[in-house]
Design a protein around this motif. Sequence first.
Motif: not given
Length: 159
Positions: A2-8, A37-40, A45-53, A113-114
């Motif tokens: 399988l092919w997997y697409f990594a973006y984060g 690419l978003v980080f939502d 507990k703070g404002e951190r987010g990790v990658a998402n599409l 989204p923030e």
Amino acid sequence: MLWYFAYGSNLDPETFLGRRRMKPHEARTALLREYRLVFDLAVGKGERGVANLLPTAGEWVHGVAYRLSESGARWLDRTEGVPRSYQRVDVALEADGNLRLDAFTYVSPHRRPERKPSRRYLELLLRGARHHGLPEEWVAWLRDLPQAVDERVAQGELL
């Protein structure tokens, strides 16, 4: 296979090959159209987010297509928290400029989204993007993203 697409963070070899113990059979630079690419995906507990599409007409995301065995893909699902955190989504990629690859990637429905990436998290993406030779415009876009305060650093938990 399988092919997997990594973006984060899986762009980063220390994360993908090291911490996740993945053994891809092949890796190719790839482009995913009609997504942004978003980080939502909230962490902490703070404002951190990790990658998402986020499906978005006219946008695109640079990343890496890894060719994995079925068992490797199942292991990756577990390390990514499928189906709790992320879900597998089938996508069509443009690899190495013009080759079409059918692949899967991960998208999370748990959106805040923030959120923004922390400096530490963004460094993983930048290190991976440079390692794989992603376009300089993409690297510059990543580098210029607004960054979240990492509450763990501010509280002395992470040095």
